[in-house]
Scaffold this motif. Structure first.
Motif, PDB file in Angstrom:
ATOM      1  N   VAL A  61      -7.564 -75.178   8.634  1.00  0.00           N
ATOM      2  CA  VAL A  61      -6.752 -75.766   7.418  1.00  0.00           C
ATOM      3  C   VAL A  61      -5.367 -75.988   7.534  1.00  0.00           C
ATOM      4  CG1 VAL A  61      -6.147 -74.554   5.066  1.00  0.00           C
ATOM      5  CG2 VAL A  61      -8.306 -73.791   6.515  1.00  0.00           C
ATOM      6  N   GLN A  62      -5.040 -77.228   7.083  1.00  0.00           N
ATOM      7  CA  GLN A  62      -3.575 -77.789   6.865  1.00  0.00           C
ATOM      8  C   GLN A  62      -3.014 -77.054   5.643  1.00  0.00           C
ATOM      9  OE1 GLN A  62      -1.847 -81.734   8.300  1.00  0.00           O
ATOM     10  NE2 GLN A  62      -1.722 -81.764   6.125  1.00  0.00           N
ATOM     11  N   ARG A  63      -2.131 -76.139   5.587  1.00  0.00           N
ATOM     12  CA  ARG A  63      -1.723 -75.621   4.595  1.00  0.00           C
ATOM     13  C   ARG A  63      -0.293 -76.185   3.997  1.00  0.00           C
ATOM     14  NH1 ARG A  63      -2.915 -71.725   1.569  1.00  0.00           N
ATOM     15  NH2 ARG A  63      -1.455 -69.866   2.089  1.00  0.00           N
ATOM     16  N   PRO A  64      -0.213 -76.170   2.547  1.00  0.00           N
ATOM     17  CA  PRO A  64       0.954 -77.016   1.886  1.00  0.00           C
ATOM     18  C   PRO A  64       2.243 -76.399   2.409  1.00  0.00           C
ATOM     19  CG  PRO A  64       0.041 -75.387   0.527  1.00  0.00           C
ATOM     20  CD  PRO A  64      -1.056 -75.369   1.748  1.00  0.00           C
ATOM     21  N   ILE A  65       3.217 -77.360   2.275  1.00  0.00           N
ATOM     22  CA  ILE A  65       4.754 -76.737   2.628  1.00  0.00           C
ATOM     23  C   ILE A  65       4.926 -75.445   1.671  1.00  0.00           C
ATOM     24  CG2 ILE A  65       7.102 -77.320   2.135  1.00  0.00           C
ATOM     25  CD1 ILE A  65       6.413 -80.154   2.636  1.00  0.00           C
ATOM     26  N   ASP A  66       4.761 -75.481   0.430  1.00  0.00           N
ATOM     27  CA  ASP A  66       4.929 -74.278  -0.316  1.00  0.00           C
ATOM     28  C   ASP A  66       3.789 -73.478  -0.423  1.00  0.00           C
ATOM     29  OD1 ASP A  66       5.860 -72.174  -2.044  1.00  0.00           O
ATOM     30  OD2 ASP A  66       6.237 -73.460  -3.761  1.00  0.00           O
ATOM     31  N   GLU A  67       3.402 -72.201   0.489  1.00  0.00           N
ATOM     32  CA  GLU A  67       2.351 -71.420   0.409  1.00  0.00           C
ATOM     33  C   GLU A  67       2.447 -70.310  -0.694  1.00  0.00           C
ATOM     34  OE1 GLU A  67       1.512 -69.699   4.201  1.00  0.00           O
ATOM     35  OE2 GLU A  67       1.720 -71.536   5.358  1.00  0.00           O
ATOM     36  N   SER A  68       3.732 -70.209  -1.376  1.00  0.00           N
ATOM     37  CA  SER A  68       3.895 -69.368  -2.296  1.00  0.00           C
ATOM     38  C   SER A  68       3.089 -69.512  -3.542  1.00  0.00           C
ATOM     39  CB  SER A  68       5.463 -68.885  -2.642  1.00  0.00           C
ATOM     40  OG  SER A  68       5.916 -70.329  -3.004  1.00  0.00           O
ATOM     41  N   THR A  69       2.890 -70.804  -3.736  1.00  0.00           N
ATOM     42  CA  THR A  69       2.158 -71.369  -5.017  1.00  0.00           C
ATOM     43  C   THR A  69       0.772 -71.647  -4.753  1.00  0.00           C
ATOM     44  OG1 THR A  69       4.253 -72.200  -5.855  1.00  0.00           O
ATOM     45  CG2 THR A  69       2.354 -72.988  -6.801  1.00  0.00           C
ATOM     46  N   PRO A  70      -0.218 -71.178  -5.462  1.00  0.00           N
ATOM     47  CA  PRO A  70      -1.747 -71.716  -5.056  1.00  0.00           C
ATOM     48  C   PRO A  70      -1.985 -73.211  -5.238  1.00  0.00           C
ATOM     49  CG  PRO A  70      -1.517 -69.800  -6.506  1.00  0.00           C
ATOM     50  CD  PRO A  70      -0.408 -69.998  -6.650  1.00  0.00           C
ATOM     51  N   ALA A  71      -2.513 -73.321  -4.196  1.00  0.00           N
ATOM     52  CA  ALA A  71      -2.970 -74.952  -3.922  1.00  0.00           C
ATOM     53  C   ALA A  71      -4.678 -75.223  -4.169  1.00  0.00           C
ATOM     54  CB  ALA A  71      -2.537 -75.362  -2.583  1.00  0.00           C
ATOM     55  N   PRO A  72      -4.987 -76.349  -4.544  1.00  0.00           N
ATOM     56  CA  PRO A  72      -6.415 -76.680  -4.636  1.00  0.00           C
ATOM     57  C   PRO A  72      -6.986 -76.762  -3.051  1.00  0.00           C
ATOM     58  CG  PRO A  72      -5.194 -78.488  -5.166  1.00  0.00           C
ATOM     59  CD  PRO A  72      -4.314 -77.348  -5.062  1.00  0.00           C
ATOM     60  N   ASN A  73      -8.177 -76.981  -2.956  1.00  0.00           N
ATOM     61  CA  ASN A  73      -8.704 -77.334  -1.511  1.00  0.00           C
ATOM     62  C   ASN A  73      -9.341 -78.615  -1.452  1.00  0.00           C
ATOM     63  OD1 ASN A  73      -8.010 -74.579  -0.686  1.00  0.00           O
ATOM     64  ND2 ASN A  73     -10.135 -73.797  -1.543  1.00  0.00           N
ATOM     65  N   LEU A  74      -9.115 -79.369  -0.280  1.00  0.00           N
ATOM     66  CA  LEU A  74      -9.720 -80.799  -0.383  1.00  0.00           C
ATOM     67  C   LEU A  74     -10.674 -80.296   1.025  1.00  0.00           C
ATOM     68  CD1 LEU A  74     -10.092 -83.740  -0.465  1.00  0.00           C
ATOM     69  CD2 LEU A  74      -8.062 -84.072   0.755  1.00  0.00           C
ATOM     70  N   TYR A  75     -11.863 -80.709   1.059  1.00  0.00           N
ATOM     71  CA  TYR A  75     -12.655 -80.536   2.202  1.00  0.00           C
ATOM     72  C   TYR A  75     -12.552 -81.904   2.796  1.00  0.00           C
ATOM     73  CZ  TYR A  75     -14.448 -76.016   0.176  1.00  0.00           C
ATOM     74  OH  TYR A  75     -14.679 -74.779  -0.249  1.00  0.00           O
ATOM     75  N   LEU A  76     -12.292 -82.270   3.953  1.00  0.00           N
ATOM     76  CA  LEU A  76     -12.582 -83.461   4.702  1.00  0.00           C
ATOM     77  C   LEU A  76     -13.720 -83.369   5.793  1.00  0.00           C
ATOM     78  CD1 LEU A  76      -9.096 -84.543   5.504  1.00  0.00           C
ATOM     79  CD2 LEU A  76     -10.430 -85.580   3.822  1.00  0.00           C
ATOM     80  N   LEU A  77     -14.904 -83.993   5.609  1.00  0.00           N
ATOM     81  CA  LEU A  77     -15.994 -83.894   6.687  1.00  0.00           C
ATOM     82  C   LEU A  77     -15.923 -85.026   7.300  1.00  0.00           C
ATOM     83  CD1 LEU A  77     -18.828 -82.436   4.175  1.00  0.00           C
ATOM     84  CD2 LEU A  77     -16.962 -81.355   5.334  1.00  0.00           C
ATOM     85  N   SER A  78     -15.957 -85.024   8.549  1.00  0.00           N
ATOM     86  CA  SER A  78     -16.075 -86.015   9.566  1.00  0.00           C
ATOM     87  C   SER A  78     -17.294 -86.394   9.656  1.00  0.00           C
ATOM     88  CB  SER A  78     -15.572 -85.695  10.817  1.00  0.00           C
ATOM     89  OG  SER A  78     -14.192 -85.330  10.764  1.00  0.00           O
TER      90      SER A  78
END
Length: 331
Positions: A61-78
């Motif tokens: 998982v590559q986390r966003p710069i600001d982890e204090s605010t909830p972020a959505p999830n983008l699934y990347l399938l190879s």
């Protein structure tokens, strides 16, 4: 008589203990869970136990710069190698650095080579137990939401064989992924062209047996898992669908010759052209079906292009506004 009753009771106790455990209750199955989190800067390496497959799956998982605010999830399938080799988004594109500036958790599953990320009807001697649809639609999402404290809104993108998988997964659980992008995937699998493409990928390149996936050609599982046949289930999902034409340009020739100089490179160029040409036909059939159902989608039919990562690197950026809109819109 007393001895006989004693023996019967003892035998019953042994059978009961064997079947249900010493306490008399069936031993509960081990639940799906995040079993390990290793933080390496903004990259979190997760181990997720799948009860459906009885094994641990690696999720980066590559986390966003600001982890204090909830972020959505983008699934990347190879694609076919499922992130197990260098044929992955991380190794072959600049998509991860691009997304590093976005407020999103980038989910990269590693594992499932040759599986098409679907639920196989039977274990395969080479590829093992595959219950990836169950993993992605039921087991993983709530675990990620809890572990990452995400917003609960998801997007899904897949390339090549996973361009088929992302449509299947979206149809398996409508609404789980608000936006879906499929790059150079053959959306049809139940007709001769689509089934041949799938068979070549699973059997010739991954060593599995497609009959362990959906059964023989006349099995209803093929139609039940065909994204074109089941296109109505895509209604309400933001869709981005792209493909090349299979016509190579000079940059394609350079790339294939750099990776495998001489005759091998020319063979690979031919294979890449043929694959993309077939994918183009599959994709146009999907568009015809979606149009007939009045289901909107954003399309990119490139007039050139073979089956390789540099094209997908470019088209991802074009698809990003749609993927982002699905993850962030209030609807």
């Amino acid at each position: 008589m007393n001895l006989r009753r004693t023996m019967v009771a003892a035998l019953a106790a042994v059978v009961s203990a064997t079947a249900f455990g010493a306490t008399g209750a069936a031993a509960p199955a081990k639940p799906s869970a995040v079993t390990e989190v290793v933080k390496d800067g903004r990259t979190w390496h997760l181990k997720v136990y799948s009860a459906a497959m009885d094994k641990e799956i690696t999720i980066d998982v590559q986390r966003p710069i600001d982890e204090s605010t909830p972020a959505p999830n983008l699934y990347l399938l190879s694609g076919l190698d499922a992130g197990e080799s260098s044929a992955s988004w991380r190794e072959q594109t600049t998509v991860l650095p691009f997304l590093a500036e976005k407020h999103v958790n980038v989910i990269e599953p590693i594992g499932g080579r040759g599986s098409y990320y679907t639920d196989w009807s039977d274990p395969d001697p080479v590829l093992g137990v595959n219950k990836w649809r169950t993993f992605f639609t039921e087991e993983l999402p709530p675990l990620l939401d809890k572990t990452l404290q995400s917003t609960g809104r998801n997007a899904l993108a897949g390339v090549s064989t996973s361009g088929t998988s992302v449509l299947q997964l979206a149809e398996a659980k409508p609404g789980l992924w608000k936006s879906v992008a499929a790059y150079s995937g053959c959306a049809q699998i139940a007709d001769p062209l689509g089934r041949t493409a799938l068979k070549l990928s699973v059997e010739n390149w991954a060593g599995g047996n497609v009959e362990n996936m959906y059964g023989p050609a006349n099995s209803p599982l093929w139609q039940a898992n065909d994204p074109v046949i089941n296109a109505e289930k895509l209604r309400g999902t933001e869709l981005y669908i792209s493909t090349g034409s299979g016509i190579p340009v000079f940059e394609d020739l350079q790339w294939y010759q750099t990776n495998a100089p001489g005759p091998v490179g020319m063979v690979n160029l031919t294979v890449g052209s043929v694959i993309e040409g077939a994918v183009d036909q599959c994709t146009r059939n999907l568009k015809n079906k979606l149009d007939s159902l009045s289901i909107p989608a954003q399309y990119n039919f490139n007039s050139i292009g073979t089956h390789r990562w540099s094209y997908w690197d470019e088209t991802f950026r074009e698809s990003w506004p749609l993927l982002e809109r699905g993850m962030t819109s209030a609807s």
